[in-house]
Design a protein around this motif. Structure first.
Motif, mmCIF file in Angstrom:
data_model
loop_
_atom_site.group_PDB
_atom_site.id
_atom_site.type_symbol
_atom_site.label_atom_id
_atom_site.label_comp_id
_atom_site.label_asym_id
_atom_site.label_seq_id
_atom_site.Cartn_x
_atom_site.Cartn_y
_atom_site.Cartn_z
ATOM 1 N N ASP A 288 0.814 -1.220 0.000
ATOM 2 C CA ASP A 288 0.000 0.000 0.000
ATOM 3 C C ASP A 288 0.846 1.268 0.000
ATOM 4 O O ASP A 288 0.358 2.333 0.379
ATOM 5 C CB ASP A 288 -0.913 0.011 1.239
ATOM 6 C CG ASP A 288 -2.237 -0.683 0.964
ATOM 7 O OD1 ASP A 288 -2.602 -0.821 -0.224
ATOM 8 O OD2 ASP A 288 -2.906 -1.081 1.933
ATOM 9 N N HIS B 240 -4.224 4.280 -5.457
ATOM 10 C CA HIS B 240 -2.992 3.959 -4.714
ATOM 11 C C HIS B 240 -2.273 2.768 -5.330
ATOM 12 O O HIS B 240 -1.058 2.630 -5.209
ATOM 13 C CB HIS B 240 -3.273 3.727 -3.221
ATOM 14 C CG HIS B 240 -3.845 2.386 -2.872
ATOM 15 N ND1 HIS B 240 -5.176 2.091 -2.941
ATOM 16 C CD2 HIS B 240 -3.251 1.240 -2.439
ATOM 17 C CE1 HIS B 240 -5.389 0.833 -2.556
ATOM 18 N NE2 HIS B 240 -4.231 0.295 -2.252
ATOM 19 N N HIS C 192 -2.867 -6.100 -5.771
ATOM 20 C CA HIS C 192 -3.333 -6.760 -4.546
ATOM 21 C C HIS C 192 -4.825 -6.555 -4.280
ATOM 22 O O HIS C 192 -5.374 -7.136 -3.354
ATOM 23 C CB HIS C 192 -2.490 -6.343 -3.325
ATOM 24 C CG HIS C 192 -2.639 -4.911 -2.912
ATOM 25 N ND1 HIS C 192 -2.036 -3.870 -3.577
ATOM 26 C CD2 HIS C 192 -3.325 -4.340 -1.901
ATOM 27 C CE1 HIS C 192 -2.345 -2.731 -2.995
ATOM 28 N NE2 HIS C 192 -3.126 -2.989 -1.960
ATOM 29 N N HIS C 193 -5.497 -5.742 -5.112
ATOM 30 C CA HIS C 193 -6.955 -5.606 -4.953
ATOM 31 C C HIS C 193 -7.716 -6.251 -6.111
ATOM 32 O O HIS C 193 -8.946 -6.109 -6.195
ATOM 33 C CB HIS C 193 -7.352 -4.127 -4.844
ATOM 34 C CG HIS C 193 -6.955 -3.512 -3.528
ATOM 35 N ND1 HIS C 193 -7.561 -3.840 -2.333
ATOM 36 C CD2 HIS C 193 -5.985 -2.610 -3.220
ATOM 37 C CE1 HIS C 193 -6.997 -3.154 -1.348
ATOM 38 N NE2 HIS C 193 -6.031 -2.400 -1.860
ATOM 39 N N ASP D 263 -3.382 -9.400 3.437
ATOM 40 C CA ASP D 263 -3.792 -8.020 3.754
ATOM 41 C C ASP D 263 -5.231 -7.978 4.273
ATOM 42 O O ASP D 263 -5.522 -7.329 5.274
ATOM 43 C CB ASP D 263 -3.640 -7.162 2.486
ATOM 44 C CG ASP D 263 -3.855 -5.677 2.755
ATOM 45 O OD1 ASP D 263 -3.521 -5.219 3.863
ATOM 46 O OD2 ASP D 263 -4.336 -4.974 1.840
HETATM 47 FE FE LIG Z 1 -4.314 -1.506 -0.915
#
Ligand SMILES: [Fe+2]
Ligand SMILES: [Fe+2]
Length: 415
Positions: A253, A282, A308-309, A357
């Motif tokens: 992040d 981001h 990662h999303h 996460d």
């Molecule tokens: Fe994130």
């Protein structure tokens, strides 16, 4: 090397080779673990631990024990240990750290009473193990500062009998330790650069705290180790990947440094549609910090930051998908429309970090929510296998529940 016999000379040459391979490791924890493994192999020791200096204490980083490992199912690991103790005579390692001199003990249960240190039988009793020979030595950098202590236990001869650590073993270890320290010094420099970058991100986003980032990184490594075992990934490939993943996961992040404070620190009410879109940026900002033409580390950092999303099933809530980073500018901050990215097209590192996460966010308090119970957090991840998350990554995650819980305990939020 002329004065050594042929066998010792060969082993010294092997040590030079091993030491060279250490210099390729970038993550400090991975390096410490590897130094312990190699030290034990060089002198055929059954067990050992590596400790690092933290203030006036020694903190355990890794413990290894071949006898106990053999009792576990394949792919399982020994319990994750975390404890620290003072640098003083109350322990052998503490004594070695204090005197900064190696100590060779032939038999832990026959230490003369007039020595300033004594063997603590506690760990033998709790683990049902018998410690005999112990060799403990300090890891010191050139200027003399102490980085930590390595303790290796129960040297074995060729027939598998426990023997004392010989003079030759002492010599081999001292050669290895001096090269290991050089690799450690380099890794400490990398580690402080990483910490500085993460600190900047933490200043901007109060949710991306040091403990969160450390836990996500440690979870990711554990998940990968199990995944690699399940998939029979070759050892060399695993070793290289886990080193990069351990660092890369910490930067998942880092792109939040480029998001406005007004949005980042907003607690309630939740984001408007416009703000949510800016927040999603981001991923792209983070990715832009890494140049994949520079190094394998940059590639993995970029993959993780960017994806990662993304969702395993390509569902709508995943982002950013396939994206041309050139069409994203920090100034306008909006996420361009991307084609869906799903399944194995999402890089493995990002699929792993996604699980780590989300699990960490669920199981901890955030400014917008209370923490979920550990059970609820695990169940949420299990229930999202095949939709949000890669089912094989979730499989690996579910197989290491104990280690995940130990990491939760070892790295608590600091409040
Ligand atoms: Fe994130
Ligand atoms: Fe995070």
């Amino acid at each position: 090397m002329a004065a050594y016999n042929k066998e010792t000379k060969n082993r010294l040459e092997q040590i030079v080779e091993i030491a060279r391979s250490l210099s390729e490791i970038q993550d400090i924890d991975i390096l410490l673990e590897r130094i312990l493994t190699e030290t034990r192999h060089i002198v055929n020791a059954d067990a050992g631990s590596i400790y690092v200096v933290e203030g006036n204490n020694l903190k355990i980083k890794y413990g290894q024990n071949d006898t106990q490992l053999k009792l576990l199912e394949p792919g399982e690991k020994l319990p994750y240990t975390y404890f620290s103790f003072p640098i003083d005579e109350t322990s052998i390692s503490g004594y070695v750290a204090k005197t900064q001199r190696p100590l060779n003990i032939e038999d832990a249960y026959n230490i003369p009473e007039d020595t300033p240190y004594q063997f603590n039988k506690e760990s033998d009793i709790t683990t049902d193990y018998h410690t005999s020979s112990i060799y403990t030595f300090p890891l010191k950098i050139k200027g003399g500062a102490l980085l930590g202590v390595i303790q290796i236990i129960n040297a074995m001869d060729d027939e598998g009998n426990i023997v004392p650590f010989s003079k030759e073993a002492e010599l081999l270890i001292s050669h290895f330790a001096s090269s290991a320290v050089q690799a450690l010094q380099r890794a400490y420099v990398t580690s402080s650069m990483v910490k500085r970058m993460l600190k900047m991100a933490e200043f901007r986003d109060p949710k991306e705290t040091y403990p969160h980032v450390e836990r996500v990184s440690s979870f990711s490594l554990e998940i990968y180790d199990r995944y690699a075992f399940n998939h029979g990934i070759p050892y060399d490939e695993q070793e290289k990947y886990r080193d990069l993943l351990k660092i890369g996961a910490k930067f998942h992040d880092v792109g939040k440094v480029g998001i406005s404070d007004v949005i980042l620190k907003k607690a309630f009410p939740r984001f408007t549609e416009e703000e949510r879109n800016i927040m999603k940026g981001h991923t792209c900002i983070g990715a832009q910090l890494f140049d994949p033409s520079e190094s394998d580390l940059d590639i993995i950092c970029r993959d993780i930051a960017l994806h990662h999303h993304d969702r395993w099933d390509g569902g709508e809530s995943g982002y950013p998908g396939k994206i041309d980073l050139c069409s994203f500018s920090i100034k306008d901050g909006r996420l361009p429309e991307g084609e869906v990215l799903k399944g194995n097209d999402i890089p493995l590192a990002a699929r792993i970090v996604a699980v780590a996460d989300v699990f960490d966010a669920l199981s901890h308090k955030r400014c917008y929510k209370e923490s979920w119970s550990i059970e609820e957090s695990f169940n949420e991840i299990y229930n999202s296998a095949g939709s949000h998350f890669d089912p094989e990554v979730v499989d690996a995650f579910s197989q290491i529940k104990d280690r995940i819980c130990s990491i939760l305990n070892a790295i608590p939020d600091t409040e």
